[in-house]
Motif scaffolding. Structure first.
Motif, PDB file in Angstrom:
ATOM      1  N   ASP A  69      98.750  40.277  90.324  1.00  0.00           N
ATOM      2  CA  ASP A  69      99.983  39.050  90.302  1.00  0.00           C
ATOM      3  C   ASP A  69      99.366  37.682  91.037  1.00  0.00           C
ATOM      4  OD1 ASP A  69      99.749  40.046  93.004  1.00  0.00           O
ATOM      5  OD2 ASP A  69     101.739  40.258  93.093  1.00  0.00           O
ATOM      6  N   THR A  70      97.890  37.732  91.468  1.00  0.00           N
ATOM      7  CA  THR A  70      97.203  36.675  92.028  1.00  0.00           C
ATOM      8  C   THR A  70      97.487  35.448  91.053  1.00  0.00           C
ATOM      9  OG1 THR A  70      95.313  37.693  92.524  1.00  0.00           O
ATOM     10  CG2 THR A  70      94.867  35.829  92.281  1.00  0.00           C
ATOM     11  N   THR A  71      97.904  34.109  91.973  1.00  0.00           N
ATOM     12  CA  THR A  71      98.141  32.981  91.285  1.00  0.00           C
ATOM     13  C   THR A  71      96.874  32.106  90.850  1.00  0.00           C
ATOM     14  OG1 THR A  71      98.401  31.721  93.325  1.00  0.00           O
ATOM     15  CG2 THR A  71     100.370  32.692  92.746  1.00  0.00           C
ATOM     16  N   THR A  72      96.913  31.181  90.130  1.00  0.00           N
ATOM     17  CA  THR A  72      96.001  30.331  89.813  1.00  0.00           C
ATOM     18  C   THR A  72      95.413  29.592  91.034  1.00  0.00           C
ATOM     19  OG1 THR A  72      96.647  29.827  87.713  1.00  0.00           O
ATOM     20  CG2 THR A  72      94.903  28.242  88.579  1.00  0.00           C
ATOM     21  N   GLU A  73      96.202  29.195  91.916  1.00  0.00           N
ATOM     22  CA  GLU A  73      95.774  28.567  93.211  1.00  0.00           C
ATOM     23  C   GLU A  73      95.066  29.306  94.132  1.00  0.00           C
ATOM     24  OE1 GLU A  73      95.990  25.331  93.335  1.00  0.00           O
ATOM     25  OE2 GLU A  73      97.419  25.231  91.635  1.00  0.00           O
ATOM     26  N   GLN A  74      95.617  30.682  94.085  1.00  0.00           N
ATOM     27  CA  GLN A  74      94.696  31.648  95.212  1.00  0.00           C
ATOM     28  C   GLN A  74      93.256  31.926  94.643  1.00  0.00           C
ATOM     29  OE1 GLN A  74      97.782  34.820  94.597  1.00  0.00           O
ATOM     30  NE2 GLN A  74      98.254  34.695  96.829  1.00  0.00           N
ATOM     31  N   GLN A 100      99.309  34.747  83.758  1.00  0.00           N
ATOM     32  CA  GLN A 100      99.957  33.689  84.445  1.00  0.00           C
ATOM     33  C   GLN A 100      98.614  32.646  84.989  1.00  0.00           C
ATOM     34  OE1 GLN A 100      99.427  36.565  85.702  1.00  0.00           O
ATOM     35  NE2 GLN A 100      98.513  36.603  87.774  1.00  0.00           N
ATOM     36  N   ILE A 101      97.638  32.982  84.819  1.00  0.00           N
ATOM     37  CA  ILE A 101      96.451  32.471  85.599  1.00  0.00           C
ATOM     38  C   ILE A 101      95.830  31.234  84.283  1.00  0.00           C
ATOM     39  CG2 ILE A 101      93.866  32.368  86.279  1.00  0.00           C
ATOM     40  CD1 ILE A 101      94.619  34.928  87.803  1.00  0.00           C
TER      41      ILE A 101
END
Ligand code: NAP
Length: 304
Positions: A69-74, A100-101
């Motif tokens: 569930d890592t986000t693009t920003e992370q 989601q990325i």
């Protein structure tokens, strides 16, 4: 058979020598950071293999495994950090990324000088204009294989089936830059066999087991099979592997699957002049070229 595994071993030996030279001259090893997001089992195997090979060749290596569930920003924040760290020369982000990325932003964030997979638009553009910096590892490995095996490229007719950013397109650029006459085919190509049969060098990067059959191949052609497809069905294995079917069925029973390329092995072996096996053909070359690109990135650095 074209022995990709043997050529890959040769390239890795050269890289190990280069790593030792760099260590003597500058007191540092090339560093590779592998970044993976999520739990895709195939990606986990690929990344483990790349990290293990880099350790064997004496590189400094890091494996960053991020949650699904890592986000693009992370992910961008991690890449920004890796871009600035002195001990990291090469960064690879294992694809595919979770939905989601934003893959495009991710690939554009890797610093071009550390982009050892060659996916940054700057490196893509350099290759397209005949001034390669980092070339994607699979086509770069295939090119090495052709050159080292003495396959004539200048003036040859080359046909690539598949137009992905990872394989088909950069492969076409490399061969055009090396003076082949290149045709790219894809799922909308009319009468595929009529086009592929013209080729002295036929490269299949499709993702469909056994799609390239005897009728697609000019007798004596060099055929490079990039496909890596899992076969679980014994009847299909019998149809594809001909005289070697029993061995492969044994593998399916033991492991649950066997690997088959995009080329029909039993049919095409009888027509092609040279053919890469699956497994043991293009796969090992991809990893070897990643190592070479990382060494090149380290050697190109001017300041310590
Ligand atoms: P991809 O992005 O899915 O591209 C597949 C290409 O094949 C597309 O251009 C597609 O056409 C074309 N295609 C699909 N069906 C076709 C058909 N019936 N006739 C003609 N063309 C057709 O795949 P990829 O990432 O390039 O990978 C291709 C294969 O290579 C896969 O099996 C993959 O696992 C393997 N691979 C192996 C390595 C390695 O190291 N050995 C590395 C990378 C990939 P459209 O563009 O019209 O859809």
């Amino acid at each position: 058979m074209l022995d990709g595994a043997r050529v890959a071993e040769q390239i890795k030996r050269e890289v190990a020598e280069g790593v030792a030279r760099l260590l003597r001259a500058r007191g540092r090893r090339p560093g590779l950071a592998a970044v993976r997001v999520g739990d895709d089992p195939a990606s986990a195997v690929y990344v483990r293999n790349k990290v293990r090979t880099s350790e064997q060749l004496g590189l400094h290596s890091e494996h960053h495994a991020l949650a699904a569930d890592t986000t693009t920003e992370q992910l961008l924040a991690l890449l920004a950090d890796l871009n600035t760290r002195a001990e990291i020369d090469g960064i690879l982000v294992q694809l595919p990324l979770p939905a989601q990325i934003d893959e495009r932003r991710v690939l554009e964030t890797v610093a071009p000088r550390k982009d050892v997979d060659g996916f940054h638009p700057l490196n893509v553009g350099l290759l397209a204009s005949g001034r390669p910096a980092f070339v994607p590892c699979t086509p770069a490995g295939i090119y090495e294989l052709l050159v080292r095996e003495g396959i004539e490229i200048v003036g040859a007719r080359a046909c690539i089936v598949g137009r992905s950013q990872i394989v088909g397109r950069p492969m076409a650029q490399l061969l055009v830059n090396a003076d082949a006459t290149v045709t790219i085919c894809h799922s909308r190509t009319r009468d595929l066999a009529a086009v592929t049969r013209e080729a002295d060098i036929l490269i299949a990067a499709i993702g469909r087991p056994g799609l390239i059959r005897a009728a697609h191949v000019k007798p004596g052609a060099t055929v490079i099979d990039v496909g890596m497809n899992k076969i679980t069905d014994e009847t299909q294995a019998r149809e594809l592997f001909g005289a070697r079917a029993d061995e492969r069925i044994e593998v399916i029973r033991r492991r649950g699957y066997t690997l088959c390329g995009d080329v029909h092995p039993a049919e095409v072996e009888a027509v092609a002049g040279r053919l890469t096996p699956v497994p043991g053909g293009v796969g090992p070359l991809t990893v070897a070229m990643l190592m070479r690109n990382t060494l090149t990135a380290a050697e190109a650095r001017r300041t310590e």
